[in-house]
Structures are given as structure tokens and as C-alpha cells.
Design a protein around this motif. Structure first.
Motif, PDB file in Angstrom:
ATOM      1  N   GLU A  23       0.825  -1.205   0.000  1.00  0.00           N
ATOM      2  CA  GLU A  23       0.000   0.000   0.000  1.00  0.00           C
ATOM      3  C   GLU A  23       0.864   1.263   0.000  1.00  0.00           C
ATOM      4  OE1 GLU A  23      -3.724   1.839   2.538  1.00  0.00           O
ATOM      5  OE2 GLU A  23      -3.121  -0.242   2.849  1.00  0.00           O
ATOM      6  N   VAL A  24       1.931   1.266   0.772  1.00  0.00           N
ATOM      7  CA  VAL A  24       2.829   2.418   0.778  1.00  0.00           C
ATOM      8  C   VAL A  24       3.555   2.543  -0.570  1.00  0.00           C
ATOM      9  CG1 VAL A  24       4.914   3.365   1.844  1.00  0.00           C
ATOM     10  CG2 VAL A  24       3.088   2.459   3.271  1.00  0.00           C
ATOM     11  N   PHE A  25       3.942   1.399  -1.145  1.00  0.00           N
ATOM     12  CA  PHE A  25       4.550   1.441  -2.481  1.00  0.00           C
ATOM     13  C   PHE A  25       3.596   2.091  -3.475  1.00  0.00           C
ATOM     14  CE2 PHE A  25       4.211  -0.722  -6.589  1.00  0.00           C
ATOM     15  CZ  PHE A  25       5.345  -0.236  -7.205  1.00  0.00           C
ATOM     16  N   PHE A  30       1.947   6.252  -7.114  1.00  0.00           N
ATOM     17  CA  PHE A  30       0.892   7.106  -7.652  1.00  0.00           C
ATOM     18  C   PHE A  30       1.231   8.584  -7.480  1.00  0.00           C
ATOM     19  CE2 PHE A  30      -2.737   3.788  -7.140  1.00  0.00           C
ATOM     20  CZ  PHE A  30      -2.278   3.131  -8.258  1.00  0.00           C
ATOM     21  N   SER A  31       1.927   8.944  -6.428  1.00  0.00           N
ATOM     22  CA  SER A  31       2.273  10.354  -6.235  1.00  0.00           C
ATOM     23  C   SER A  31       3.293  10.825  -7.261  1.00  0.00           C
ATOM     24  CB  SER A  31       2.800  10.590  -4.821  1.00  0.00           C
ATOM     25  OG  SER A  31       4.062   9.985  -4.656  1.00  0.00           O
ATOM     26  N   VAL A  32       4.098   9.924  -7.801  1.00  0.00           N
ATOM     27  CA  VAL A  32       5.091  10.301  -8.812  1.00  0.00           C
ATOM     28  C   VAL A  32       4.488  10.288 -10.207  1.00  0.00           C
ATOM     29  CG1 VAL A  32       7.245   9.580  -9.917  1.00  0.00           C
ATOM     30  CG2 VAL A  32       7.033   9.528  -7.439  1.00  0.00           C
ATOM     31  N   ILE A  33       3.765   9.224 -10.533  1.00  0.00           N
ATOM     32  CA  ILE A  33       3.283   9.031 -11.898  1.00  0.00           C
ATOM     33  C   ILE A  33       1.987   9.794 -12.174  1.00  0.00           C
ATOM     34  CG2 ILE A  33       2.489   7.296 -13.554  1.00  0.00           C
ATOM     35  CD1 ILE A  33       5.468   7.231 -13.034  1.00  0.00           C
ATOM     36  N   LEU A  34       1.082   9.797 -11.216  1.00  0.00           N
ATOM     37  CA  LEU A  34      -0.227  10.412 -11.405  1.00  0.00           C
ATOM     38  C   LEU A  34      -0.285  11.756 -10.686  1.00  0.00           C
ATOM     39  CD1 LEU A  34      -2.311   7.184 -10.738  1.00  0.00           C
ATOM     40  CD2 LEU A  34      -1.685   8.126 -12.953  1.00  0.00           C
ATOM     41  N   ASP A  35      -1.395  12.425 -10.800  1.00  0.00           N
ATOM     42  CA  ASP A  35      -1.590  13.660 -10.057  1.00  0.00           C
ATOM     43  C   ASP A  35      -1.611  13.362  -8.566  1.00  0.00           C
ATOM     44  OD1 ASP A  35      -1.759  15.188 -12.333  1.00  0.00           O
ATOM     45  OD2 ASP A  35      -3.927  14.952 -12.502  1.00  0.00           O
ATOM     46  N   THR A  42      -5.117   4.746  -3.471  1.00  0.00           N
ATOM     47  CA  THR A  42      -4.501   3.552  -2.891  1.00  0.00           C
ATOM     48  C   THR A  42      -5.317   3.013  -1.733  1.00  0.00           C
ATOM     49  OG1 THR A  42      -2.343   4.436  -3.494  1.00  0.00           O
ATOM     50  CG2 THR A  42      -2.387   2.659  -1.882  1.00  0.00           C
ATOM     51  N   ILE A  43      -5.728   3.870  -0.847  1.00  0.00           N
ATOM     52  CA  ILE A  43      -6.513   3.430   0.313  1.00  0.00           C
ATOM     53  C   ILE A  43      -7.865   2.894  -0.143  1.00  0.00           C
ATOM     54  CG2 ILE A  43      -7.613   4.217   2.445  1.00  0.00           C
ATOM     55  CD1 ILE A  43      -5.278   6.269   2.601  1.00  0.00           C
TER      56      ILE A  43
END
Length: 143
Positions: A23-25, A30-35, A42-43
Motif C-alpha cells: 500500500e505504501v509502495f 501514484f504520487s510520482v506518476i499520477l496527479d 490507494t486506500i
């Protein structure tokens, strides 16, 4: 305590640990690739996948619990495939990432729910190992 009980405790501990690390991965990926606002996806995916997996375990009349070794293997394989797919195919759309990320949560949620249903007499101990695995996973990630 039976050997199968100890095995279920170990499976529960390691699955909870793997859930938290995965989940942390996903949130970091997602924070790098997506907005930035898709990080909270994720949650939602974790909750949806674990819930659907628990529903499957409930409706399967013990099938998942009887085959928990195979489900553990499926969970591990889906974790590996999911991470590799996300790394190999960057910059896809949100629906692709959601589908790929949901699969390990579904398999692992089925596994954990089946163990908790099958081990009703040891539920306190099983739940302790679930919380301990997630807690140690959090310390491992942020400690």
C-alpha cells in the motif's frame, strides 16, 4: 497449539506486513506518476480489494480456507506481477493502474478473511498477528 494454527498465524502476520508495504509502495508510485490527488486512490483500492476478497471467502463455504496454501501463492504471485507490471508499463491511465493494483488486495483479502473465519476459536491470536504484522510493517517502512 497445532502446527496448522501456527502456520495460519505466520501467514496472517506476513500477509498483513505485505499489505502495508504494498500500500505504501502504491501511494508513493501514484504520487510520482499520477496527479497528487490520486494518491488517496490507494486506500480506496485496498479497502475495495480486501472487502471483495472477504466477501468471496464468506461465500465460498470454506473453499479458500481449505486451499489457503494455493491462495497464499496466488497472493505472492499477484504482488510480484502487479509491481512488475506497474514498473514496466509506466504512464498508463488510472483505470489500468487501478485494475492491476486491486488484484493483490483481492487475493490477500480472501486469504485473511478465510483464515479468520476458519480459526474462529483462535480469533484473538490471529487478529493479534494481523495487527502485529501491519504494525511492524509500518515501523519497517518509516522507522
Amino acid at each position: 497449539m497445532k502446527r496448522s494454527d501456527r502456520k495460519d498465524m505466520l501467514i496472517t502476520f506476513s500477509s498483513a506486513f505485505a499489505f502495508l508495504v504494498y500500500e505504501v509502495f502504491l501511494s508513493r508510485f501514484f504520487s510520482v506518476i499520477l496527479d497528487y490527488n490520486f494518491v488517496f486512490l490507494t486506500i480506496s483500492l485496498a479497502t475495495l480489494g480486501i472487502g471483495l476478497g472477504g466477501f468471496l471467502a464468506y461465500k465460498s463455504s470454506g473453499f479458500v480456507f481449505r486451499n489457503r496454501n494455493e491462495w497464499l501463492g496466488l497472493f505472492a504471485i499477484l504482488l510480484i506481477i502487479s509491481v512488475l507490471t506497474i514498473y514496466v508499463l509506466p504512464y498508463q491511465n488510472i483505470w489500468f493502474y487501478s485494475a492491476v493494483a486491486l488484484l493483490p488486495f483481492f487475493a490477500g483479502g480472501s486469504l485473511l478473511a478465510a483464515i479468520m473465519q476458519g480459526q474462529r476459536e483462535n480469533i484473538r491470536t490471529i487478529y493479534f498477528f494481523d495487527l502485529a504484522g501491519a504494525g511492524i510493517g509500518a515501523v519497517f517502512l518509516y522507522g
